[in-house]
Design an enzyme around this catalytic site. Structure first.
Site, PDB file in Angstrom:
ATOM      1  N   CYS A 173       0.809  -1.223   0.000  1.00 40.41           N
ATOM      2  CA  CYS A 173       0.000   0.000   0.000  1.00 40.41           C
ATOM      3  C   CYS A 173       0.841   1.270   0.000  1.00 40.41           C
ATOM      4  CB  CYS A 173      -0.991   0.002   1.161  1.00 40.41           C
ATOM      5  SG  CYS A 173      -0.266  -0.205   2.795  1.00 40.41           S
ATOM      6  N   ASP A 350      -7.437   5.759  -1.900  1.00 33.02           N
ATOM      7  CA  ASP A 350      -7.120   4.575  -1.104  1.00 33.02           C
ATOM      8  C   ASP A 350      -6.565   3.477  -2.010  1.00 33.02           C
ATOM      9  OD1 ASP A 350      -7.047   2.440   0.608  1.00 33.02           O
ATOM     10  OD2 ASP A 350      -9.063   2.713   1.397  1.00 33.02           O
ATOM     11  N   HIS A 352      -6.108   0.401  -1.258  1.00 37.45           N
ATOM     12  CA  HIS A 352      -6.504  -0.927  -0.803  1.00 37.45           C
ATOM     13  C   HIS A 352      -7.673  -1.518  -1.586  1.00 37.45           C
ATOM     14  CE1 HIS A 352      -4.416   0.966   2.662  1.00 37.45           C
ATOM     15  NE2 HIS A 352      -3.910  -0.243   2.818  1.00 37.45           N
TER      16      HIS A 352
END
Length: 487
Positions: A173, A350, A352
């Site tokens: 990430c 994000d 993820h």
């Protein structure tokens, strides 16, 4: 079709009420409009303003694991990553619901203005307020946000040698957040701050921008191709050499900045990357030869467990600067990319979300739908008090004048009493040189050397420049990383 909004292919959608597939950082749950299976990622729909936020029950863990078997994931590493990613997402959903319950959060009116990578949007009258709508964002904001290149977890790509990893879900990430920051710097380099083009346009400018945009995205494709300069493969492979990280281990902000710098150097990239961990930007190192467009990465730790509130104003001010390429940071153990703020909440992308890697085309030509997964029109928000203190600030300076302007703006913030995280020194970094020119004339009148930054004084401490001496005094070296922790 002009790129102004969601660039994902249109699909039939069904509205459901839930939280995000991993983390919804906003102070209130949002309604997610989820695409049918296999058609894309969730998108944030209008917020429910009818009353206090409701706690959403996370999906049953067993249901999340249905379909993950060794038959449809024959690669053992991919199978493990799928299980770990599912467990992690379920945990975040559960913990966020508990936090919401304990804090008794309620929806608050959003701030009347918003900043996105140096650009200001403001509600000035009732018409503007209606245009922003219940989502809290105007069409112009959503269009601008959709232009950001969004780098996320990928799967089904060639193994990262010498490992068997075919996905970075669960460990990549921060590398993806670093890619996202770098991608915005490349867009600033090629397009400037405001741009758009038509994917189907035949005009010369549309064709040029379309090709440039595609070339930028291809630099982050997930393979070892010569055009994939900043691929997850190359970044993870350098981790062992520069950070002692095995493939599959988490990276911190400083390690990610170092790897980006080295990849740019090895590729003799058109964009130079300068990194610092002590907050000092040594101008002689940047301007030693002919100036080259530069991305400055400032790795900082702004607290222990959470960001010290004294740095909140600077984090926000940083995102208002025209040189801002964003911030790679996150919440504890989860990296995010911050592009702007509204009130006391940061807007972020994000990483993820796990998507299949984009397949290489034999003719090396890609359509809008091929690259749709690199775009997002649904800003997410996180409160400043929930940030992890370790982060990397990015500033793109395309010209010498832009670098001078950045210095002036940072020093003005400091002069106004703001606690900043960076300063400028006219000399070389102590570890790279022992002397600097004693006068601007010796550098051909370089305007960067016409004014000493506030940190320069008669003191000989901390390797500072002795006024009038033209010498660097070394007081001993210290580890660059001893205070920089991994997310």
């Amino acid at each position: 079709m002009t790129v102004t909004g969601d660039t994902r292919p249109s699909t039939d959608i069904a509205s459901v009420t839930t939280t995000s597939s991993n983390e919804n950082e906003s102070d209130t749950p949002v309604s997610i409009v989820s695409a049918k299976e296999g058609t894309g990622t969730p998108r944030v729909a209008d917020r429910d303003e009818s009353g206090p936020s409701q706690i959403v029950k996370p999906q049953n863990l067993g249901e999340r694991l249905v379909g993950i078997t060794t038959e449809n994931a024959p690669d053992l590493a991919l199978f493990r990553n799928q299980v770990v990613s599912t467990l992690r997402e379920w945990y975040v959903l559960a913990s966020d619901s508990i936090v919401s319950l304990l804090e008794g959060r309620s929806l608050q009116d959003p701030a009347k203005d918003l900043w996105l990578l140096g650009k200001h949007y403001e509600i000035v009258d009732q018409a503007d307020e209606q245009a922003w709508g219940a989502s809290g964002y105007s069409p112009e904001v959503l269009s601008d946000f959709s232009h950001l290149i969004w780098c996320t977890y990928r799967s089904q790509y060639p193994p990262i040698a010498p490992s068997a990893f075919t996905s970075d879900a669960g460990w990549g990430c921060m590398l993806r957040a670093g890619q996202t920051l770098l991608a915005q710097a490349l867009q600033l380099h090629h397009f400037g701050r405001d741009w758009s083009f038509s994917w189907d346009g035949a005009l010369g400018e549309d064709v040029r921008r379309r090709e440039l945009y595609t070339d930028i995205v291809k630099q982050f494709f997930d393979d070892y191709s010569s055009s994939s300069t900043f691929s997850i493969h190359r970044m993870a492979s350098l981790g062992k050499q520069f950070e002692g990280k095995d493939i599959g281990e988490w990276f911190g902000p400083y390690g990610t900045a170092t790897i980006i710098r080295e990849l740019a150097r090895q590729a003799a990239h058109e964009l130079s990357v300068y990194t610092t961990t002590d907050g000092v930007v040594y101008l002689a190192d940047i301007c030693e030869h002919d100036f080259k467009p530069t991305l400055i990465l400032v790795a900082s730790m702004l607290g222990i467990d959470r960001v010290n509130p004294v740095y909140y104003p600077f984090i926000q001010a940083s995102l208002t600067l025209p040189q801002s390429a964003g911030v790679a940071g996150g919440r504890p153990s989860s990296a995010l990319y911050f592009a702007g703020f509204q009130g006391d909440e940061l807007l972020y992308l994000d990483p993820h979300f796990t998507r299949p890697a984009v397949a290489r085309r034999s003719d090396d030509r890609y359509s809008q739908s091929d690259l749709a997964s690199y775009s997002c029109n649904a800003p997410r928000r996180i409160a400043l008090n929930r940030l992890d203190p370790c982060m990397v600030f990015g500033y793109y300076c395309g010209t010498l004048e832009s670098l001078i302007d950045l210095r002036s703006r940072i020093e003005l913030l400091a002069d106004d009493g703001m606690r900043t995280i960076m300063s400028f020194d006219n000399g070389h970094a102590p570890t790279t040189a022992l002397s600097v020119p004693s006068s601007p004339q010796s550098q051909g009148g370089n305007p960067l050397l016409t004014k000493l930054p506030p940190s320069c004084s008669d003191s000989e401490e901390s390797g500072e420049l002795k006024s009038g001496s033209g010498e660097i005094v070394l007081e001993g070296e210290s580890s660059e990383e001893e205070w920089v922790t991994d997310l």
